[in-house]
Motif scaffolding. Structure first.
Motif, PDB file in Angstrom:
ATOM      1  N   PHE A 188       0.860  -1.253   0.125  1.00 36.61           N
ATOM      2  CA  PHE A 188       0.287  -0.063   0.071  1.00 36.61           C
ATOM      3  C   PHE A 188       0.733   1.345  -0.073  1.00 36.61           C
ATOM      4  CE2 PHE A 188      -2.964  -2.919   2.486  1.00 36.61           C
ATOM      5  CZ  PHE A 188      -3.629  -3.236   1.437  1.00 36.61           C
TER       6      PHE A 188
ATOM      7  N   ASP B 183      -5.411   9.683   0.981  1.00 41.03           N
ATOM      8  CA  ASP B 183      -5.370   8.892  -0.063  1.00 41.03           C
ATOM      9  C   ASP B 183      -5.689   7.368   0.362  1.00 41.03           C
ATOM     10  OD1 ASP B 183      -4.938   7.252  -2.375  1.00 41.03           O
ATOM     11  OD2 ASP B 183      -2.822   8.166  -2.970  1.00 41.03           O
TER      12      ASP B 183
ATOM     13  N   LYS C   2      -6.829   4.810  -1.086  1.00 41.78           N
ATOM     14  CA  LYS C   2      -6.398   3.931  -2.150  1.00 41.78           C
ATOM     15  C   LYS C   2      -4.957   3.138  -1.757  1.00 41.78           C
ATOM     16  CE  LYS C   2      -9.571   3.607  -5.576  1.00 41.78           C
ATOM     17  NZ  LYS C   2     -10.139   2.282  -5.763  1.00 41.78           N
ATOM     18  N   LYS C   3      -4.167   4.024  -1.063  1.00 38.51           N
ATOM     19  CA  LYS C   3      -2.789   3.592  -0.787  1.00 38.51           C
ATOM     20  C   LYS C   3      -2.885   2.913   0.559  1.00 38.51           C
ATOM     21  CE  LYS C   3       0.394   6.884  -2.781  1.00 38.51           C
ATOM     22  NZ  LYS C   3       1.351   7.889  -2.579  1.00 38.51           N
TER      23      LYS C   3
ATOM     24  N   LEU D 108      -8.283   0.650   0.347  1.00 42.64           N
ATOM     25  CA  LEU D 108      -9.581   1.136  -0.081  1.00 42.64           C
ATOM     26  C   LEU D 108      -9.707   0.563  -1.529  1.00 42.64           C
ATOM     27  CD1 LEU D 108     -12.548   2.198   0.420  1.00 42.64           C
ATOM     28  CD2 LEU D 108     -11.758   4.287  -0.366  1.00 42.64           C
ATOM     29  N   LYS D 109     -11.090  -0.295  -1.962  1.00 44.64           N
ATOM     30  CA  LYS D 109     -11.027  -0.935  -3.223  1.00 44.64           C
ATOM     31  C   LYS D 109     -11.953  -0.226  -4.126  1.00 44.64           C
ATOM     32  CE  LYS D 109      -9.920  -5.488  -2.051  1.00 44.64           C
ATOM     33  NZ  LYS D 109     -10.180  -6.978  -1.798  1.00 44.64           N
TER      34      LYS D 109
ATOM     35  N   ASP E 121     -14.003   3.764  -5.130  1.00 44.24           N
ATOM     36  CA  ASP E 121     -13.642   5.027  -5.401  1.00 44.24           C
ATOM     37  C   ASP E 121     -13.797   5.893  -4.110  1.00 44.24           C
ATOM     38  OD1 ASP E 121     -14.133   7.998  -6.293  1.00 44.24           O
ATOM     39  OD2 ASP E 121     -13.106   7.190  -7.851  1.00 44.24           O
ATOM     40  N   GLN E 122     -12.942   6.607  -3.703  1.00 43.56           N
ATOM     41  CA  GLN E 122     -13.099   7.400  -2.613  1.00 43.56           C
ATOM     42  C   GLN E 122     -14.306   8.110  -2.401  1.00 43.56           C
ATOM     43  OE1 GLN E 122      -9.289   8.474  -0.803  1.00 43.56           O
ATOM     44  NE2 GLN E 122      -9.726  10.246   0.062  1.00 43.56           N
TER      45      GLN E 122
ATOM     46  N   SER F 152     -14.461  -2.732   0.404  1.00 40.62           N
ATOM     47  CA  SER F 152     -15.354  -2.176  -0.570  1.00 40.62           C
ATOM     48  C   SER F 152     -16.498  -1.514  -0.213  1.00 40.62           C
ATOM     49  CB  SER F 152     -15.971  -3.825  -1.079  1.00 40.62           C
ATOM     50  OG  SER F 152     -14.908  -4.423  -1.843  1.00 40.62           O
TER      51      SER F 152
END
Length: 726
Positions: free
Chosen positions: A19, A38, A40-41, A44-45, A47-48, A665
């Motif tokens: 990550f 962030d 995603k890093k 999180l799978k 979209d924020q 998710s």
């Protein structure tokens, strides 16, 4: 290093590499700060923007504030999941000796069987707007502390009122994000009709009782289900049989497969209050005065109430909510005391403040602006500490005695009635008596004469021992001419309770409040005592306002210069507004050679149940099902059991109770309900090494609902796919 430890180390290392992760700081992030993250890093799978999207529907729209806790919609028919303890007061009010839902649980198989959750509403965050410039601009030229804080409060109220005028469908509130620095207008939708759908047996929902409260490992099924209702036209309305289930803009998908160790998880919720951006003097005030005084008082109150409750079932039910709330606070406060002393936070803060003072004095411009800041803070807290015992007593006196609450409201009503012109007195009485009766009825709901008598005696005894500069005038009148404080207080309590008719709700509601004449002609010792307390509070208000105004300005400056010193922006302290926190399912080492695994199982319920402690009693079906290995789709295969509770390193505090725990998710995998004992100091400090929060695993929720209470209709409503995949 053994194989298990090596494996855990490798897992952590791989997650950091995968990550691009570095150990993150504390964070209860407001909606306005999410764009800085962030996720995603972090893992999180989705979209924020699916978490919060001000221009569309997102997960935030599934969140509700219910009874001071957090809840979330999990179906398109207004079904809400939250904690058992968040529904506790409503279940208590619905219970009778004949229908003891509090202890036996409650299941409504049909909408028509759902019970009104008295006292609970659902508040949904609609939008927010930074109004700091408007609030602080109004006091830019005001130097007097009392005038400044009064104007700030007035502007906050006016901004909220303007928002409600523009949109009558919302309730508005301006929240102080940083004391004296930033202010945000929140717009809320409030649903007034909330009903109980499913509450498990108390031996499940409160398993472990106070023995396990704030302790890991936990095996508590701290969950309940409610439903939100609105009028047939979709608008909020008070309870009515004609109301229909609310259809939320968004509801959470429930993932029955749960989590695994080191899974990324996040929480949305309404954390109450934290105080991390305060100086050493504030922490010292908490440690020396607030925490020990409150916890000791609540322990005394609970001993009195529990003793009274043993005498009959009605009294037990009546006092249950108050006992539970007190017990939760006192153990939390004692955990905080232990934690503050354990990490010596006062010394840490003193060192930070000394470094800050050095920074200020080392810069000509900063010294000109903030040169007196640290000494001004110190001088203010010397005043606050000097009055601490008196102020804490005054803060607790009304919550200690129901009859004083009754006296206070009657006295206020009498004063307002007296102020009316003669020709308008009857009309004023007729317009406001019903509301007063409702307030008094609420005060009488958990009133017991014996309990009130003994707790008030304790309060008066405490006050009589205060030093002369912290005296309570109402108590001094009782003890002034007596040879013994103890005998004077004993005589006063006995005579006041014997004479007062306020202890008779029937008389108060149906006779005393029958006419202005009846009300004006009545008085007694308790009402006079309360009047003296109210008078002293009024006399102290001017100085209190001055101190509050000064503190507001000093704390705003303290945060501003500290951010400049540390070259970083702080996350605002929690203040019951919607926040996000994220982290990982993860155990921890609370002490040397003691590793706490992140999952507990049903097996642990049986093990605790054999101890003989009544807090660990559980329904017999649990043992029968476990021995038969009847876990259904909710088994965690690597444990060969149903997971009950789990740990994660997210940043939570009071108000996060009931918060949905979501996976990468955005699916619900658990419900937050507690913290480990070492994390009770999260209000003042957070650290990844000891800050662990606790949630009930969704697999246990669903297993109990299906196997114990046969509530399969709920599983069907929330769309559970009975997969055995893990």
């Amino acid at each position: 290093m053994n194989k298990k430890t090596l494996l855990l180390t490798l897992v952590l290392l791989l997650s950091f590499i995968q990550f691009g992760y570095s150990p993150f700081e504390e964070g209860m992030f407001p909606l306005s700060e999410l764009h800085k993250l962030d996720l995603k890093k972090a893992g999180l799978k989705i979209d924020q923007n699916e978490i919060y999207n001000p221009n569309g529907t997102s997960l935030v729209d599934a969140l509700v504030n219910v009874g001071g806790c957090t809840g979330s919609f999990i179906s398109n028919e207004g079904l809400i999941i939250t904690n058992h303890h968040c529904a506790f007061s409503a279940v208590q009010q619905a219970s009778t000796p004949e229908h003891d839902y509090l202890n036996n649980g409650f299941v409504a198989n049909l909408h028509e069987q759902e019970i009104e959750a008295k006292g609970l509403t659902c508040r949904i965050t609609d939008s927010y707007e930074d109004v700091s410039d408007k609030v602080l601009g109004a006091v830019a030229d005001i130097s007097d502390p009392s005038s400044r804080i009064k104007l700030i409060n007035d502007v906050m109220k006016n901004v909220a009122a303007e928002a409600e005028q523009k949109d009558p469908s919302i309730q508005a509130e301006v929240s102080e994000m940083f004391i004296g620095k930033t202010y945000v207008l929140f717009r809320y939708k409030t649903i007034q009709d909330v009903r109980l759908v499913y509450v498990p047996n108390r031996q499940i929902g409160e398993f472990g009782g106070e023995t396990d409260n704030w302790v890991w490992p936990r095996h508590t099924g701290d969950f309940s289900f409610m439903r939100a209702y609105v009028s047939p036209d979709g608008k909020p309305a008070k309870y009515s049989k004609s109301n229909v289930p609310y259809r939320p803009k968004k509801f959470l998908k429930v993932n029955a497969e749960g989590t695994n160790e080191e899974d990324f998880v996040f929480i949305l919720g309404y954390p109450g209050r934290t105080f991390r951006h305060r100086p050493a003097q504030f922490i010292e005030y908490q440690q020396k005065f607030v925490l020990p005084y409150t916890s000791d008082l609540f322990e005394f109150q609970n001993n009195i109430m529990e003793s009274a409750g043993k005498k009959n079932k009605i009294t037990e039910l009546k006092l249950a909510t108050r006992i539970k709330r007190n017990a939760n606070v006192l153990k939390n406060y004692r955990g905080k005391l232990q934690g503050l002393k354990g990490i010596d936070l006062i010394t840490q803060k003193q060192q930070e403040d000394a470094a800050l003072a050095q920074f200020i004095n080392g810069d000509v411009e900063e010294k000109a602006k903030y040169g007196n800041l640290m000494s001004d803070i110190d001088n203010l807290y010397k005043l606050i500490n000097g009055d601490a015992k008196r102020d804490l007593w005054l803060n607790q006196i009304y919550s200690s005695s129901n009859l004083l609450v009754v006296s206070k409201n009657i006295n206020m009503f009498k004063n307002a009635l007296t102020a009316q012109p003669a020709a308008q007195k009857q009309a004023f009485f007729d317009q406001n008596a019903a509301r007063l009766k409702q307030i008094l009825s609420n005060a009488y709901e958990n009133y017991e004469t014996e309990v009130d008598n003994k707790i008030l005696k304790r309060m008066l005894t405490d006050a009589a021992a205060f030093s002369p500069n912290q005296k309570i005038n109402a108590v001094n009148k009782i003890t002034a001419k007596a040879s013994s404080n103890e005998s004077a207080i004993e005589n006063y309590i006995n005579s006041s309770f014997e004479i007062s008719r306020l202890k008779d709700p029937e008389y108060v509601l149906n006779n005393l409040l029958k006419s202005p004449k009846n009300l004006n002609e009545y008085n007694d010792g308790l009402m006079l005592f309360e009047r003296d307390i109210a008078q002293q509070l009024t006399e102290l208000k001017t100085e209190k306002d001055r101190r509050d105004g000064l503190l507001n300005k000093l704390m705003g400056d303290y945060v501003s210069i500290k951010e400049k010193f540390l070259k970083k922006d702080f996350i605002p302290d929690a203040n019951s507004t919607l926040r996000l926190t994220y982290g990982y399912v993860r155990g921890y080492w609370p002490a040397d050679a003691t590793y706490m695994k992140p999952y507990t199982t049903i097996k642990g319920i049986l093990e605790k149940g054999s101890s003989g402690n009544p807090d660990f009693n559980y329904p017999s079906q649990i043992k029968n099902l476990w021995e038969a290995k009847d876990f259904g789709a909710f088994v965690k295969k690597d444990l060969n059991d149903v997971p009950v509770s789990f740990l994660y390193n997210m940043d939570t505090t009071g108000g996060n109770s009931g918060s949905p725990i979501m996976n990468a998710s955005g699916e619900l995998v658990g419900v937050n309900f507690d913290r480990a004992y070492g994390a009770t100091i999260n209000d003042y400090a957070w650290n990844e090494s000891y800050s662990r929060s606790i949630g009930v695993d969704i697999r246990y929720v669903l297993w109990v609902a299906s196997k114990i209470d046969k509530a399969d209709f709920l599983l069907k409503e929330i769309g559970i796919k009975m997969s055995t995949k893990n």
